[in-house]
Write a protein that holds these residues in place. Structure first.
Motif, PDB file in Angstrom:
ATOM      1  N   TRP A  40       0.814  -1.227   0.000  1.00  0.00           N
ATOM      2  CA  TRP A  40       0.000   0.000   0.000  1.00  0.00           C
ATOM      3  C   TRP A  40       0.841   1.267   0.000  1.00  0.00           C
ATOM      4  N   TYR A  41       2.018   1.194   0.546  1.00  0.00           N
ATOM      5  CA  TYR A  41       2.867   2.382   0.645  1.00  0.00           C
ATOM      6  C   TYR A  41       3.389   2.839  -0.714  1.00  0.00           C
ATOM      7  N   LYS A  42       3.299   1.993  -1.733  1.00  0.00           N
ATOM      8  CA  LYS A  42       3.743   2.362  -3.078  1.00  0.00           C
ATOM      9  C   LYS A  42       2.637   3.021  -3.898  1.00  0.00           C
ATOM     10  N   GLN A  48      -4.089   5.416  -1.408  1.00  0.00           N
ATOM     11  CA  GLN A  48      -3.788   5.025  -0.032  1.00  0.00           C
ATOM     12  C   GLN A  48      -4.995   5.268   0.867  1.00  0.00           C
TER      13      GLN A  48
END
Length: 96
Positions: A40-42, A48
């Motif tokens: 998810w951080y990408k 997000q």
């Protein structure tokens, strides 16, 4: 041994509902596993936020229920069948 023919449609209908409930539960579990394993951080910031919504929704899993009271999964199906069998045996002992 006397078996009434009108009992089979009820058992068939119960079986169908419990099978569908079990399949929904398995698919939801697979979806949640895919959500958790995602990086998810990408994602972009907008995505997000959507991902955080999915994670918050995961805290309340989707389960098919009977009137919001009893889950329609395989374990519940087996407990219903066990109860019906015990009731049937009790009635047959009373009749004999």
């Amino acid at each position: 041994m006397l078996v009434y023919n009108n009992q089979w449609p009820l058992l068939t209908e119960l079986t169908i509902y419990f099978i569908v409930g079990h399949m929904v539960e398995l698919k939801v579990d697979k979806m949640y596993d895919a959500i958790i394993s995602m990086a998810w951080y990408k994602l972009p910031v907008v995505n997000q936020k959507e991902f955080s919504f999915l994670l918050s929704r995961q805290q309340r899993p989707m389960i098919l229920t009977a009137y919001g009271f009893h889950p329609m999964n395989f374990e519940a199906y087996m407990s219903v069948l066990r109860g019906l069998y015990q009731f049937f045996v009790m009635i047959m002992q009373y009749v004999d």
